[in-house]
Design a protein around this motif. Structure first.
Motif, PDB file in Angstrom:
ATOM      1  N   ILE A  94       0.641  -1.172   0.014  1.00 59.61           N
ATOM      2  CA  ILE A  94       0.017   0.049   0.087  1.00 59.61           C
ATOM      3  C   ILE A  94       0.736   1.350   0.059  1.00 59.61           C
ATOM      4  CG2 ILE A  94      -1.679   1.254   1.131  1.00 59.61           C
ATOM      5  CD1 ILE A  94      -2.478  -1.577   2.439  1.00 59.61           C
ATOM      6  N   GLY A  95       0.713   2.035  -0.995  1.00 67.22           N
ATOM      7  CA  GLY A  95       1.634   3.179  -1.221  1.00 67.22           C
ATOM      8  C   GLY A  95       1.148   4.268   0.130  1.00 67.22           C
ATOM      9  N   GLN A  96       1.989   5.007   0.173  1.00 68.67           N
ATOM     10  CA  GLN A  96       1.843   6.186   1.262  1.00 68.67           C
ATOM     11  C   GLN A  96       2.115   7.540   0.790  1.00 68.67           C
ATOM     12  OE1 GLN A  96       3.719   5.456   4.930  1.00 68.67           O
ATOM     13  NE2 GLN A  96       2.456   3.795   5.431  1.00 68.67           N
ATOM     14  N   VAL A  97       1.755   8.591   1.375  1.00 65.95           N
ATOM     15  CA  VAL A  97       1.607   9.797   0.866  1.00 65.95           C
ATOM     16  C   VAL A  97       3.269  10.475   1.276  1.00 65.95           C
ATOM     17  CG1 VAL A  97       1.030  12.379   1.292  1.00 65.95           C
ATOM     18  CG2 VAL A  97      -0.683  10.453   1.223  1.00 65.95           C
ATOM     19  N   ILE A 131       3.013  14.052  -2.910  1.00 62.96           N
ATOM     20  CA  ILE A 131       2.524  13.145  -3.934  1.00 62.96           C
ATOM     21  C   ILE A 131       1.528  12.121  -3.292  1.00 62.96           C
ATOM     22  CG2 ILE A 131       3.497  11.083  -5.298  1.00 62.96           C
ATOM     23  CD1 ILE A 131       6.156  12.690  -5.295  1.00 62.96           C
ATOM     24  N   GLN A 132       0.202  11.906  -3.934  1.00 65.19           N
ATOM     25  CA  GLN A 132      -0.786  10.879  -3.402  1.00 65.19           C
ATOM     26  C   GLN A 132      -0.483   9.690  -3.012  1.00 65.19           C
ATOM     27  OE1 GLN A 132      -2.954  12.585  -1.672  1.00 65.19           O
ATOM     28  NE2 GLN A 132      -1.824  14.510  -2.615  1.00 65.19           N
ATOM     29  N   ALA A 133      -0.773   9.031  -2.433  1.00 63.67           N
ATOM     30  CA  ALA A 133      -0.641   7.382  -2.012  1.00 63.67           C
ATOM     31  C   ALA A 133      -1.095   6.928  -3.231  1.00 63.67           C
ATOM     32  CB  ALA A 133      -1.304   6.970  -1.004  1.00 63.67           C
ATOM     33  N   GLY A 134      -0.026   5.885  -3.912  1.00 64.34           N
ATOM     34  CA  GLY A 134      -0.276   5.113  -5.050  1.00 64.34           C
ATOM     35  C   GLY A 134      -0.205   5.889  -6.386  1.00 64.34           C
ATOM     36  N   GLU A 194       8.112  -4.858  -0.076  1.00 64.52           N
ATOM     37  CA  GLU A 194       6.934  -3.901  -0.199  1.00 64.52           C
ATOM     38  C   GLU A 194       7.032  -2.594   0.486  1.00 64.52           C
ATOM     39  OE1 GLU A 194       3.880  -6.668   1.454  1.00 64.52           O
ATOM     40  OE2 GLU A 194       4.024  -7.936  -0.148  1.00 64.52           O
ATOM     41  N   PRO A 195       7.951  -1.841  -0.172  1.00 61.94           N
ATOM     42  CA  PRO A 195       7.944  -0.288   0.362  1.00 61.94           C
ATOM     43  C   PRO A 195       6.861   0.484   0.126  1.00 61.94           C
ATOM     44  CG  PRO A 195       9.372  -0.534  -1.636  1.00 61.94           C
ATOM     45  CD  PRO A 195       8.740  -1.948  -1.210  1.00 61.94           C
ATOM     46  N   PRO A 196       6.341   1.520   0.884  1.00 58.40           N
ATOM     47  CA  PRO A 196       5.459   2.489   0.470  1.00 58.40           C
ATOM     48  C   PRO A 196       5.839   3.284  -0.430  1.00 58.40           C
ATOM     49  CG  PRO A 196       6.286   2.874   2.813  1.00 58.40           C
ATOM     50  CD  PRO A 196       7.123   1.713   2.158  1.00 58.40           C
ATOM     51  N   VAL A 197       6.996   3.670  -0.780  1.00 54.97           N
ATOM     52  CA  VAL A 197       7.558   4.453  -1.863  1.00 54.97           C
ATOM     53  C   VAL A 197       8.490   3.878  -2.505  1.00 54.97           C
ATOM     54  CG1 VAL A 197       8.730   6.685  -2.231  1.00 54.97           C
ATOM     55  CG2 VAL A 197       6.974   6.338  -0.271  1.00 54.97           C
ATOM     56  N   LEU A 198       8.596   3.997  -3.755  1.00 57.28           N
ATOM     57  CA  LEU A 198       9.494   3.599  -4.929  1.00 57.28           C
ATOM     58  C   LEU A 198      10.155   4.342  -5.639  1.00 57.28           C
ATOM     59  CD1 LEU A 198      10.884   0.984  -6.068  1.00 57.28           C
ATOM     60  CD2 LEU A 198       8.827   0.890  -7.318  1.00 57.28           C
ATOM     61  N   LEU A 199      11.395   4.643  -5.417  1.00 53.07           N
ATOM     62  CA  LEU A 199      12.133   5.865  -6.211  1.00 53.07           C
ATOM     63  C   LEU A 199      12.885   5.169  -7.590  1.00 53.07           C
ATOM     64  CD1 LEU A 199      13.956   7.751  -3.541  1.00 53.07           C
ATOM     65  CD2 LEU A 199      11.662   8.202  -4.376  1.00 53.07           C
ATOM     66  N   MET A 200      12.854   5.588  -8.692  1.00 59.42           N
ATOM     67  CA  MET A 200      13.361   5.189  -9.902  1.00 59.42           C
ATOM     68  C   MET A 200      13.995   6.139 -10.525  1.00 59.42           C
ATOM     69  SD  MET A 200      10.594   3.011 -11.452  1.00 59.42           S
ATOM     70  CE  MET A 200      10.689   1.137 -11.352  1.00 59.42           C
ATOM     71  N   ASP A 201      15.478   6.262 -10.735  1.00 58.90           N
ATOM     72  CA  ASP A 201      16.452   7.121 -11.055  1.00 58.90           C
ATOM     73  C   ASP A 201      16.817   6.590 -12.733  1.00 58.90           C
ATOM     74  OD1 ASP A 201      18.257   9.117 -11.522  1.00 58.90           O
ATOM     75  OD2 ASP A 201      19.753   8.355 -10.395  1.00 58.90           O
ATOM     76  N   GLU A 202      16.018   7.292 -13.567  1.00 55.59           N
ATOM     77  CA  GLU A 202      16.243   7.084 -14.864  1.00 55.59           C
ATOM     78  C   GLU A 202      16.537   5.504 -15.126  1.00 55.59           C
ATOM     79  OE1 GLU A 202      18.478   9.639 -17.319  1.00 55.59           O
ATOM     80  OE2 GLU A 202      18.315  11.347 -15.775  1.00 55.59           O
ATOM     81  N   ALA A 252       2.178   1.017  -5.398  1.00 52.95           N
ATOM     82  CA  ALA A 252       3.155   1.810  -4.431  1.00 52.95           C
ATOM     83  C   ALA A 252       3.246   3.300  -5.107  1.00 52.95           C
ATOM     84  CB  ALA A 252       4.519   1.300  -4.753  1.00 52.95           C
ATOM     85  N   THR A 253       3.577   4.132  -4.223  1.00 52.75           N
ATOM     86  CA  THR A 253       3.940   5.591  -4.634  1.00 52.75           C
ATOM     87  C   THR A 253       5.311   5.551  -5.432  1.00 52.75           C
ATOM     88  OG1 THR A 253       2.410   6.158  -2.542  1.00 52.75           O
ATOM     89  CG2 THR A 253       3.973   8.053  -3.963  1.00 52.75           C
ATOM     90  N   VAL A 254       5.055   6.168  -6.664  1.00 50.22           N
ATOM     91  CA  VAL A 254       6.326   6.046  -7.312  1.00 50.22           C
ATOM     92  C   VAL A 254       6.935   7.311  -7.699  1.00 50.22           C
ATOM     93  CG1 VAL A 254       7.537   5.330  -9.475  1.00 50.22           C
ATOM     94  CG2 VAL A 254       5.944   3.773  -8.029  1.00 50.22           C
ATOM     95  N   VAL A 255       8.101   7.814  -7.438  1.00 49.82           N
ATOM     96  CA  VAL A 255       8.781   8.905  -7.936  1.00 49.82           C
ATOM     97  C   VAL A 255      10.105   8.556  -9.095  1.00 49.82           C
ATOM     98  CG1 VAL A 255      10.236  10.974  -7.471  1.00 49.82           C
ATOM     99  CG2 VAL A 255       8.681   9.871  -5.712  1.00 49.82           C
ATOM    100  N   TYR A 256       9.668   8.955 -10.185  1.00 53.22           N
ATOM    101  CA  TYR A 256      10.519   8.334 -11.396  1.00 53.22           C
ATOM    102  C   TYR A 256      11.067   9.586 -11.966  1.00 53.22           C
ATOM    103  CZ  TYR A 256      10.921   5.617 -15.820  1.00 53.22           C
ATOM    104  OH  TYR A 256      11.477   5.068 -16.612  1.00 53.22           O
ATOM    105  N   VAL A 257      12.566   9.320 -11.896  1.00 48.03           N
ATOM    106  CA  VAL A 257      13.232  10.688 -12.421  1.00 48.03           C
ATOM    107  C   VAL A 257      13.880  10.375 -13.663  1.00 48.03           C
ATOM    108  CG1 VAL A 257      15.625  11.631 -12.235  1.00 48.03           C
ATOM    109  CG2 VAL A 257      14.150  11.638 -10.273  1.00 48.03           C
TER     110      VAL A 257
END
Lengths: 369, 303
Positions: A2-5, A28-31, A153-161, A187-192
């Protein structure tokens, strides 16, 4: 999962004199899948490093859910991360790589084996558990990196290119696969990324960064159709720019002059930009190639020019027209192949026109945000 | 000599030329490679293989085949004790160099800018300054009226000077000092080739700084550690100057013993036998280390 804010508040990072990230606030909203888009050196990687905990912000705060993580060590943040070059441990097998975060969390051996199996099936690499990373192709390594970053199962997933090292075709396949996986995991994703196509196709929202600042955030369509600055207009999609003379502002439109004979009626400037320009100032007129069409020279309200070249691109024909305006810029015009408009010849005099709402006007100062 | 017809001579010349020209720009031909290596081979044969062959011959023939020198090496407890001591000291020096050198290499690999330059200079100056000077420096420090003893007596920690030099510990200490650069540099190179991203990834996945080091950075630097250990151990086995200066009569080592036999006692066959034994043991250890090293080939790209 479950994603988190994920909330960033007034983040600032300074290296000696240079400001890498300046006053960035973003919730950034959950999910939600949010892309950070910007040219290299815009501070997007530094922003990601601060979220992951590799860099401590000089000012501001970061929180995940209700928890403030600003001062937390990276190993206590519970954030998944896919690195640009994957950073798979070369001395461990695929299975051992994926087991690593679970071992660090003290899970039981049998549970770990089970989770590895499920995680590998999710990325369609079921039978690769005993291979070493260097025995896999780029695309497979990428999937292992995703599996390793999501297995706990992290609530936040970061992706760096994460797709930067792959070829175009594989990149498109992986884009779809990552989107599918993200929907499934929630998951909440931040995608760079610096690839605008990637950002537009995958994201719920896109945040555009330039020189350490967040210049605009919005849904892909909004960003594409209503850029708030010349930088965003130029960075996302293709855009033609013409310097024109600002004439007058009415309640629903403004008029600009291209040359002695042609004046155009275009949408108004933004409210705070409007205050900065007066009659006779130079402003930048912007219009996308696909909104332009080739018309008869005699038609009123058209921009005149000479066809400089014409290139067949596949789905359309790209016509470059050197127009009669300040500095004689070349404009790109996309002409659909199936259209009934006659084929243009190089050297021909043509008119270029677009609907009024296809134009954007930016005050010149806005080009340096 | 048989006279070749012009056509056949042409063929020979062409073949000769082909053998020496590059047919592919990625690989040299075998003949060209051999030609390029020839000077090295010549030096190795003249300066290394021939003398060693001569040495082995000297130890075995006097003038008929005779194993008495070897029997003497293995039957005399004194010589076996010297050999055991040599290995013990070499091992101690290797372990000590590793324990002291790894942190230095790690710091060098992580430092940036001016500090990195200072750390590198410290290691290289130690490497470049003559072994003799560094060994004498230890005598100055450790002798009866040396700095250490002066300090100890003047501060009242001990009532009279301690015997710090001419024993095995002093030899180990001085040899570690001399050989540490050979440990530091390979480890430094290995650590330098491990991208910092791996440690970050480990931290991100939940490892503490310590666990990230032991699970990721250390295993990836092992090829460098092995290379450093091999170099240190093998150099220590044949070390001459430092044990000769710092060591006393009770700390005789192989190299010094060989020197004594050859120059003082002029017993060449026996010195040759000792040398051959040391050479064989050294080769044996190199092979064993290589075997261990090849077990660690899973690293790839690092090893």
């Amino acid at each position: 999962m479950i994603g988190q804010v994920l909330a960033l508040q007034k983040l600032r990072k300074r290296y000696n004199d240079a400001v890498a990230v300046d006053n960035v606030s973003l919730e950034i909203q959950a999910g939600e899948f949010v892309s950070i888009l910007g040219p290299s050196g815009s501070g997007k990687t530094t922003l990601l490093a601060m979220i992951a905990g590799f860099e401590r912000p000089c000012e501001g705060s970061i929180s995940i859910g209700a928890r403030d993580v600003t001062a937390l060590a990276p190993n206590h943040r519970n954030i998944g991360m896919v690195f640009q070059k994957y950073a798979l441990f070369p001395h461990l097998t695929v299975g051992q790589n994926i087991a690593f975060p679970l071992q660090m969390r003290g899970l039981k051996r049998t549970l770990i084996a089970d989770r590895i199996k499920r995680s590998l099936e999710l990325v369609q690499l079921g039978e690769y558990e005993r291979r070493y990373p260097h025995e896999l192709s780029g695309g497979q390594q990428q999937r292992v990196a995703v599996a390793r970053a999501t297995v706990f199962e992290p609530p936040v997933l970061l992706m760096d290119e994460p797709l930067g090292a792959l070829d175009k075709k594989l990149r498109e396949t992986m884009q779809l696969e990552i989107s599918r996986l993200q929907k499934r995991l929630g998951a909440t994703v931040v995608y760079v990324t610096h690839d605008q196509d990637e950002a537009l196709t995958m994201s719920d929202r896109v945040a555009v960064m330039s020189k350490g600042n967040l210049v605009q955030i919005g849904e892909p369509v909004e960003l594409y159709q209503r850029p708030q600055s010349a930088f965003v207009a130029d960075f996302i999609g293709k855009m033609n720019f013409i310097d024109v003379e600002y004439l007058a502002d009415r309640h629903d439109a403004c008029t600009v002059r291209l040359n002695e004979t042609v004046t155009l009626s275009v949408p108004r400037l933004g409210a705070n930009e409007r205050a900065r320009v007066t009659k006779g100032d130079l402003v930048r007129l912007a219009v996308r190639p696909e909104r332009l069409s080739i018309v008869e020279t005699e038609a009123t309200d058209t921009i005149q020019g000479i066809v400089e070249s014409s290139v067949f691109v596949g789905s359309f024909q790209l016509v470059l027209v050197r127009i009669n305006a300040r500095g004689n810029p070349v404009m790109q015009v996309q002409v659909p192949i199936s259209s009934s408009t006659p084929f243009v010849r190089v050297g021909e005099n043509v008119g270029v026109a677009a609907k009024k709402d296809a134009f954007h006007v930016f005050a010149p100062a806005a080009t340096q945000p | 000599m048989r006279k070749l017809s012009p056509i056949a001579r042409d063929g020979v010349r062409r073949r000769f030329r082909q053998a020496f020209t590059q047919t592919s720009f990625r690989h040299y031909s075998t003949a060209l490679s051999l030609y390029l290596l020839a000077p090295l081979f010549a030096v190795l044969i003249a300066g290394f293989l021939y003398p060693i062959g001569h040495l082995v011959k000297l130890s075995l023939f006097s003038p008929g085949l005779d194993f008495s020198a070897y029997i003497r090496v293995f039957e005399t407890p004194l010589y076996m004790a010297v050999m055991a001591r040599t290995f013990r000291v070499a091992l101690a020096v290797t372990v000590l160099s590793l324990l002291l050198g790894f942190p230095v290499a790690f710091a060098m690999a992580r430092l940036k800018g001016r500090l990195a330059l200072v750390a590198g200079a410290a290691v290289f100056v130690a490497l470049w300054s003559p072994v003799l000077v560094r060994s004498y420096a230890w005598i100055v420090l450790l002798q009866r009226n040396g700095m250490v003893n002066q300090f100890l007596t003047e501060t009242g920690i001990t009532s009279e000077p301690l015997r710090l030099i001419y024993n095995e510990s002093a030899v180990i200490l001085a040899m570690t000092h001399v050989l540490m650069p050979f440990m530091i540099l390979p480890i430094f190179a290995a650590l330098r080739s491990v991208p910092g991203e791996y440690a970050l990834a480990a931290r991100n996945l939940g490892a503490t700084a310590t666990r990230a080091f032991f699970r990721v950075t250390l295993p990836l630097s092992l090829p460098g550690v092995f290379a450093g250990c091999v170099m240190c151990f093998i150099l220590a086995l044949g070390f001459y100057i430092t044990p000769a200066l710092i060591g006393g009569p009770g700390t005789l080592m192989m190299a010094t013993l060989i020197g004594q036999q050859a120059t003082a006692l002029l017993d060449w066959p026996f010195a040759a036998a000792l040398s051959t034994v040391l050479l064989c043991l050294t080769l044996f250890f190199v092979l064993v280390f290589r075997k261990v090293l090849s077990f660690n080939r899973g690293f790839h790209g690092v090893g």
